[in-house]
Design a protein around this motif. Structure first.
Motif, PDB file in Angstrom:
ATOM      1  N   TRP A  19      11.284  -3.042   4.207  1.00  0.00           N
ATOM      2  CA  TRP A  19      11.342  -2.280   2.967  1.00  0.00           C
ATOM      3  C   TRP A  19      12.071  -3.027   1.851  1.00  0.00           C
ATOM      4  N   ARG A  20      12.416  -4.285   2.093  1.00  0.00           N
ATOM      5  CA  ARG A  20      13.044  -5.047   1.001  1.00  0.00           C
ATOM      6  C   ARG A  20      12.092  -5.174  -0.181  1.00  0.00           C
ATOM      7  N   ILE A  21      10.867  -5.604   0.110  1.00  0.00           N
ATOM      8  CA  ILE A  21       9.891  -5.803  -0.961  1.00  0.00           C
ATOM      9  C   ILE A  21       9.427  -4.461  -1.514  1.00  0.00           C
ATOM     10  N   ALA A  22       9.325  -3.451  -0.646  1.00  0.00           N
ATOM     11  CA  ALA A  22       8.947  -2.122  -1.119  1.00  0.00           C
ATOM     12  C   ALA A  22       9.935  -1.618  -2.173  1.00  0.00           C
ATOM     13  N   HIS A  23      11.213  -1.888  -1.964  1.00  0.00           N
ATOM     14  CA  HIS A  23      12.224  -1.462  -2.935  1.00  0.00           C
ATOM     15  C   HIS A  23      12.009  -2.179  -4.267  1.00  0.00           C
ATOM     16  N   THR A  24      11.661  -3.469  -4.211  1.00  0.00           N
ATOM     17  CA  THR A  24      11.411  -4.212  -5.447  1.00  0.00           C
ATOM     18  C   THR A  24      10.206  -3.645  -6.184  1.00  0.00           C
ATOM     19  N   ILE A  25       9.098  -3.432  -5.464  1.00  0.00           N
ATOM     20  CA  ILE A  25       7.880  -2.950  -6.108  1.00  0.00           C
ATOM     21  C   ILE A  25       8.059  -1.542  -6.661  1.00  0.00           C
ATOM     22  N   ALA A  26       8.716  -0.685  -5.923  1.00  0.00           N
ATOM     23  CA  ALA A  26       8.799   0.723  -6.314  1.00  0.00           C
ATOM     24  C   ALA A  26       9.901   1.018  -7.316  1.00  0.00           C
ATOM     25  N   TYR A  27      10.989   0.231  -7.313  1.00  0.00           N
ATOM     26  CA  TYR A  27      12.145   0.602  -8.118  1.00  0.00           C
ATOM     27  C   TYR A  27      12.599  -0.469  -9.112  1.00  0.00           C
ATOM     28  N   ARG A  28      12.329  -1.726  -8.840  1.00  0.00           N
ATOM     29  CA  ARG A  28      12.886  -2.779  -9.698  1.00  0.00           C
ATOM     30  C   ARG A  28      11.933  -3.283 -10.774  1.00  0.00           C
ATOM     31  N   LEU A  29      10.647  -3.016 -10.630  1.00  0.00           N
ATOM     32  CA  LEU A  29       9.683  -3.563 -11.586  1.00  0.00           C
ATOM     33  C   LEU A  29       9.347  -2.579 -12.700  1.00  0.00           C
ATOM     34  N   VAL A  30       9.106  -1.328 -12.349  1.00  0.00           N
ATOM     35  CA  VAL A  30       8.646  -0.364 -13.346  1.00  0.00           C
ATOM     36  C   VAL A  30       8.929   1.051 -12.870  1.00  0.00           C
ATOM     37  N   SER A  65       0.794  -1.219   0.000  1.00  0.00           N
ATOM     38  CA  SER A  65       0.000   0.000   0.000  1.00  0.00           C
ATOM     39  C   SER A  65       0.831   1.275   0.000  1.00  0.00           C
ATOM     40  N   VAL A  66       2.116   1.199   0.343  1.00  0.00           N
ATOM     41  CA  VAL A  66       2.887   2.436   0.529  1.00  0.00           C
ATOM     42  C   VAL A  66       4.068   2.585  -0.410  1.00  0.00           C
ATOM     43  N   ALA A  67       4.501   1.516  -1.083  1.00  0.00           N
ATOM     44  CA  ALA A  67       5.755   1.584  -1.842  1.00  0.00           C
ATOM     45  C   ALA A  67       5.707   2.654  -2.933  1.00  0.00           C
ATOM     46  N   VAL A  68       4.710   2.587  -3.796  1.00  0.00           N
ATOM     47  CA  VAL A  68       4.640   3.536  -4.915  1.00  0.00           C
ATOM     48  C   VAL A  68       4.294   4.934  -4.415  1.00  0.00           C
ATOM     49  N   ALA A  69       3.430   5.021  -3.389  1.00  0.00           N
ATOM     50  CA  ALA A  69       3.076   6.329  -2.837  1.00  0.00           C
ATOM     51  C   ALA A  69       4.298   7.028  -2.254  1.00  0.00           C
ATOM     52  N   VAL A  70       5.178   6.256  -1.625  1.00  0.00           N
ATOM     53  CA  VAL A  70       6.398   6.843  -1.063  1.00  0.00           C
ATOM     54  C   VAL A  70       7.362   7.246  -2.177  1.00  0.00           C
ATOM     55  N   ARG A  71       7.474   6.401  -3.188  1.00  0.00           N
ATOM     56  CA  ARG A  71       8.390   6.738  -4.280  1.00  0.00           C
ATOM     57  C   ARG A  71       7.946   8.010  -5.005  1.00  0.00           C
ATOM     58  N   ASN A  72       6.634   8.146  -5.230  1.00  0.00           N
ATOM     59  CA  ASN A  72       6.112   9.317  -5.927  1.00  0.00           C
ATOM     60  C   ASN A  72       5.918  10.521  -5.010  1.00  0.00           C
ATOM     61  N   LYS A  73       6.355  10.393  -3.744  1.00  0.00           N
ATOM     62  CA  LYS A  73       6.304  11.482  -2.769  1.00  0.00           C
ATOM     63  C   LYS A  73       4.886  11.923  -2.450  1.00  0.00           C
ATOM     64  N   ALA A  74       3.942  10.974  -2.592  1.00  0.00           N
ATOM     65  CA  ALA A  74       2.580  11.259  -2.159  1.00  0.00           C
ATOM     66  C   ALA A  74       2.477  11.190  -0.644  1.00  0.00           C
ATOM     67  N   LEU A  75       3.305  10.340  -0.022  1.00  0.00           N
ATOM     68  CA  LEU A  75       3.343  10.196   1.424  1.00  0.00           C
ATOM     69  C   LEU A  75       4.799  10.059   1.855  1.00  0.00           C
ATOM     70  N   THR A  76       5.101  10.529   3.035  1.00  0.00           N
ATOM     71  CA  THR A  76       6.429  10.281   3.594  1.00  0.00           C
ATOM     72  C   THR A  76       6.463   8.853   4.156  1.00  0.00           C
ATOM     73  N   PRO A  77       7.627   8.232   4.265  1.00  0.00           N
ATOM     74  CA  PRO A  77       7.677   6.847   4.757  1.00  0.00           C
ATOM     75  C   PRO A  77       7.041   6.659   6.121  1.00  0.00           C
ATOM     76  N   SER A  78       7.291   7.564   7.064  1.00  0.00           N
ATOM     77  CA  SER A  78       6.737   7.384   8.409  1.00  0.00           C
ATOM     78  C   SER A  78       5.218   7.534   8.408  1.00  0.00           C
ATOM     79  N   ILE A  79       4.702   8.544   7.723  1.00  0.00           N
ATOM     80  CA  ILE A  79       3.251   8.726   7.649  1.00  0.00           C
ATOM     81  C   ILE A  79       2.613   7.565   6.903  1.00  0.00           C
ATOM     82  N   ALA A  80       3.250   7.095   5.841  1.00  0.00           N
ATOM     83  CA  ALA A  80       2.692   6.009   5.042  1.00  0.00           C
ATOM     84  C   ALA A  80       2.511   4.747   5.877  1.00  0.00           C
TER      85      ALA A  80
END
Length: 341
Positions: free
Chosen positions: A244-255, A31-46
């Motif tokens: 955040w291991r999987i978050a890094h994969t979803i947000a940066y390694r796939l697309v 729920s937070v990986a892409v939102a954090v990458r696109n700066k829609a939410l900060t990591p702590s708030i997310a």
């Protein structure tokens, strides 16, 4: 005096809570990986928002939990035998989840658990138990069917919905598009967390209730409030400590995608989770819905943005999940049955 069955029940309950924590720990990224990458939410708030809405979603819905109890109960005998089946499925699904987390790969905790239970039940059937057919039906309806439908549907819907979304924003400036999309993505991230609670959270309450019923400590009258609350707390705690291991994969390694496509992807994921939990009572994988939606929305761009090498690697692990967990669950049951019986 503590009997062997009582001790085994406590072990199973602890394992269920640990599995729920691991589930939240792994799936926080959904729920937070892409939102954090696109700066829609900060990591702590997310993470805080995801944990809160996961808890709320777990307490709101019982549809999948009731489905799981009604299906597995057909296959689980009472007493130590049934508790051994539950423990085998939990250990098989949990071990596979830990391995995939360590490798940074998103996979379905629901599918790993159901497949592990089916494998243990199949091993029990091989030993002469004729009451194990319900779990195989659950494997087909709870793992194989969603595994075929969820990724394809999420990919197609996200890909197609990018077209009207970009058309509606055609006269807006890039800064306006990004600002609106980030706001929408924040809402969509909360919706995904809510759907995650509706889907995955109820499984924990169902499994806790099922363990108590199998041990003869409760009556099969649906999910009790106590186990439901414990399940919500364990899952939300896992999200709060989210890895955040999987978050890094979803947000940066796939697309690579912009906020507009991120908003579309997460909106599609949330709708699929809500429909699966409330209307068709089908255990939709949060991981598969989110990951496939992200790849689908990212594919609809004028330039190549999808890293297909990593996508194929994730897909192979999705396909391997039912096979590995069925075999692991069956093997663990055959190994533990002589000792625990």
């Amino acid at each position: 005096m503590v009997t062997g069955q009582s001790f085994l029940m406590v072990v199973v309950l602890v394992c269920i809570c640990a599995f729920a924590f691991l589930n939240g720990f792994r799936d926080a990224s959904n729920s937070v990986a892409v939102a954090v990458r696109n700066k829609a939410l900060t990591p702590s708030i997310a993470v805080l928002v995801a944990a809160f809405f996961t808890f709320v979603g777990t307490m709101l819905s019982t549809s999948f939990g009731v489905y799981l109890i009604s299906t597995v109960e057909l296959a689980l005998p009472n007493g130590t035998h049934g508790l051994t089946l539950l423990l085998s499925g939990l250990l098989a699904g949990g071990a596979w989840g830990l391995l995939c987390w360590w490798r940074g790969l998103p996979m379905s905790s629901t599918h790993s658990l159901v497949a592990g239970l089916a494998g243990a039940s199949g091993a029990s059937a091989l030993m002469g138990d004729e009451t194990m057919h319900g779990a195989w039906r659950m494997l087909a309806g709870g793992v194989l069917l969603p595994l075929l439908i969820t990724p394809l549907l999420a990919f197609a819907l996200s890909y197609l919905l990018v077209i009207p979304a970009t058309w509606m924003m055609r006269h807006s400036s890039s800064s306006d598009v990004n600002g609106i999309s980030r706001a929408g993505q924040s809402i969509a991230a909360c919706a995904v967390a809510l759907g995650h609670g509706m889907q995955d959270g109820q499984r924990t309450g169902a499994m806790l209730t099922l363990a108590l019923v199998t041990a003869g400590a409760a009556h099969p009258d649906g999910i009790m409030l106590g186990p439901q609350l414990v399940g919500a707390l364990c899952l939300s705690a896992g999200v709060l400590f989210g890895g955040w291991r999987i978050a890094h994969t979803i947000a940066y390694r796939l697309v690579s995608m912009d906020p507009l496509r991120g908003m579309v992807a997460q909106s599609v994921s949330a709708v699929m989770l809500f429909v699966g939990a409330m209307l068709i009572h089908l255990p939709i994988s949060t991981t598969q819905a989110v990951t496939s939606s992200i790849v689908g929305a990212g594919s609809n761009q004028p330039f190549e943005s999808v890293m297909w090498l990593h996508v194929r690697r994730v897909l192979r692990h999705w396909l391997a999940t039912p096979v590995v967990c069925v075999l692991a669950g069956g093997t663990l049951f055959l190994a533990m049955h002589p000792l625990l019986s």
